[in-house]
Write a protein that holds these residues in place. Structure first.
Motif, PDB file in Angstrom:
ATOM      1  N   GLU A  27      33.355 -15.781 -18.170  1.00 19.25           N
ATOM      2  CA  GLU A  27      32.183 -16.650 -18.357  1.00 19.25           C
ATOM      3  C   GLU A  27      31.097 -16.320 -17.308  1.00 19.25           C
ATOM      4  OE1 GLU A  27      31.290 -18.712 -20.513  1.00 19.25           O
ATOM      5  OE2 GLU A  27      29.855 -20.075 -19.559  1.00 19.25           O
ATOM      6  N   ARG A  77      29.384 -13.147 -18.302  1.00 21.71           N
ATOM      7  CA  ARG A  77      28.470 -13.352 -19.437  1.00 21.71           C
ATOM      8  C   ARG A  77      27.169 -14.006 -18.970  1.00 21.71           C
ATOM      9  NH1 ARG A  77      26.723 -16.997 -22.530  1.00 21.71           N
ATOM     10  NH2 ARG A  77      28.008 -18.649 -21.661  1.00 21.71           N
ATOM     11  N   ASP A  94      23.428 -12.556 -19.182  1.00 22.57           N
ATOM     12  CA  ASP A  94      22.394 -13.330 -19.891  1.00 22.57           C
ATOM     13  C   ASP A  94      21.169 -13.564 -19.005  1.00 22.57           C
ATOM     14  OD1 ASP A  94      23.964 -13.465 -22.089  1.00 22.57           O
ATOM     15  OD2 ASP A  94      24.517 -15.585 -21.894  1.00 22.57           O
ATOM     16  N   LEU A 114      31.361  -7.264 -22.380  1.00 26.48           N
ATOM     17  CA  LEU A 114      30.285  -8.173 -21.985  1.00 26.48           C
ATOM     18  C   LEU A 114      29.342  -7.587 -20.941  1.00 26.48           C
ATOM     19  CD1 LEU A 114      32.318 -11.472 -21.521  1.00 26.48           C
ATOM     20  CD2 LEU A 114      30.575 -11.040 -23.247  1.00 26.48           C
TER      21      LEU A 114
END
Ligand code: CTP
Length: 410
Positions: free
Chosen positions: A30, A33, A37, A62
């Motif tokens: 997470e 990611r 992002d 990712l």
């Protein structure tokens, strides 16, 4: 935690995401990611044992480049130096007790630990382990060593742990780790291009070849300021009487007496943007230094003292563009005496310390202070680590230099 305009400080930055072996390793997916992002270039580096908890392929899918585990894969001969040298930030989440111990000891037996040695980038660790391990003195001592070297720690939380246990040691929530990374990267920029001279420790004024007049200053506060200023991008010279180690990249000038300190500071003053006088400079020294050890049988000596140069006052007289930060060590009338010193010495920011407070003054790792600014502001800090107080002092310096936009807008 966004900069004005909504762009994350992670955007465009190279981040090595280190993942060590813990049940919380799945949360690193997470974190990866979210970093991608936010626009970061993320290179995941997993330890061999982390692969028992998460798959490298998940990170590769990712991240910005394939996940790596070994020093000897993919045909690249020295991946650790490439990763370490190019990184803007290294984040280890989760950081096990084992990786913290290796990092503290300088062991480099896999790609992640070798990368940690091959970098000058700031490092953020997010420990995760069982409560007993977290509270173990060896883990806490390793963390203290890492903190002293300027490593940032995102403290674990209390909650459910592996195996159904409850307690402190659970990996910080990914949003806290991302926020800490953003804060470090915005700080990393706010003092870059500045030359900062910091003095630290108590001076020693010789009586004879064996004895001296000294004081109880340990140098911890000044060394913390030098460390934090360097991490925030400044070119730092630390003029010190203390041997507390500091990170690579800081120029250390070792001195003993007030006169040596004055010479070292004066030499660098015209090129400096900021001078922080955290040293406890002796106010008096023996007028005559005995060339041989004074013998007891000659009776109690009468030592005649003379004043030492007041380094800070001298700088205040000569300053052109420099921001001067002074410290006022007091045992009574703290604010009144500190304000009088700020005006008399033409100082821009005065950090007033009650040195009779057992949690604040000399030797201890904590401090609390009143920050006075010649522009009129006045801040009273709570009890905090000397590292944290260093951040607060440098925040004020950044405000005076018009560099506070990144942090003030967060
Ligand atoms: N200082 C200095 N040179 C000296 C004495 C002090 O540069 N010879 C600096 C210290 O580094 C500190 C500030 O002046 O930043 C105030 O130091 P402090 O010891 O609190 O005050 P003094 O001026 O020495 O006054 P007093 O001892 O009477 O409180």
């Amino acid at each position: 935690m966004l900069e004005a305009g909504g762009i994350s400080p992670l955007a465009g930055r190279r981040i090595v995401l280190g993942v060590s072996a813990g049940i919380a390793a799945y949360k690193a997916v997470e974190i990866c990611r979210r970093m991608v992002d936010a626009g970061a270039f993320v290179s995941p580096v997993l330890t061999e044992d982390a692969l028992r908890f998460v798959g490298a392929v998940t990170f590769s899918a990712l991240a910005s480049e394939p996940a790596r585990t070994s020093l000897h894969e993919g045909g690249e001969t020295i991946p650790h130096t490439r990763l370490g040298q190019r990184a803007d930030l290294i984040v280890i989440a989760p950081a096990t007790a084992n990786i913290l111990a290796k990092q503290a000891a300088g062991i480099a037996d896999d790609l992640l630990t070798a990368t940690l040695l091959a970098t000058r980038a700031p490092v953020l660790v997010a420990p995760a382990m069982h409560t007993e391990m977290w509270e173990h003195p060896s883990v806490q001592e390793n963390l203290a060593t890492l903190r002293r070297r300027g490593v940032f720690v995102c403290e674990p939380e209390s909650g459910r742990l592996a195996g159904g246990d409850e307690g402190e040691g659970r990996l910080a929530d990914p949003s806290r780790i991302i926020a800490a990374a953003e804060e470090i990267l915005s700080r990393g920029r706010d003092l870059s291009g500045l030359r900062i001279v910091v003095t630290a420790g108590g001076t020693r004024e010789a009586i004879d070849p064996v004895r001296f007049i000294g004081n109880r200053s340990s140098g911890k506060m000044g060394h913390a300021i030098a460390q934090v200023a360097s991490t925030r991008g400044a070119a730092v010279t630390l003029i010190t009487t203390s041997s507390i180690p500091v990170g690579a990249g800081i120029e250390v000038v070792s001195v003993t007496t007030a006169e040596e300190m004055r010479l070292a500071v004066d030499e660098r003053f015209s090129d400096a943007s900021v001078v922080v006088m955290a040293a406890a400079v002796a106010d008096f020294r023996p007028k005559v230094v005995a060339s041989e050890k004074i013998k007891k049988h000659s009776g109690a000596p009468e030592i005649i003292l003379e004043p030492t140069p007041d380094i800070l006052s001298g700088l205040g007289q000569r300053k052109t563009h420099q921001i001067l930060v002074g410290f006022a060590a007091e045992t009574e009338n703290l604010e009144e005496y500190a304000r009088a010193k700020m005006e008399a010495k033409r100082v821009d920011i005065m950090v007033a310390n009650d040195v009779s407070d057992p949690e604040a003054g000399f030797e201890v790792p904590t401090n609390r202070a009143i920050l006075l600014d010649s522009m009129g502001s006045h801040t009273r800090t709570p009890l905090m680590s000397k590292m944290s107080l260093a951040e607060v002092i440098l925040d004020r310096v950044a405000v005076r230099l018009g560099r506070a936009n990144n942090r003030e807008s967060q």
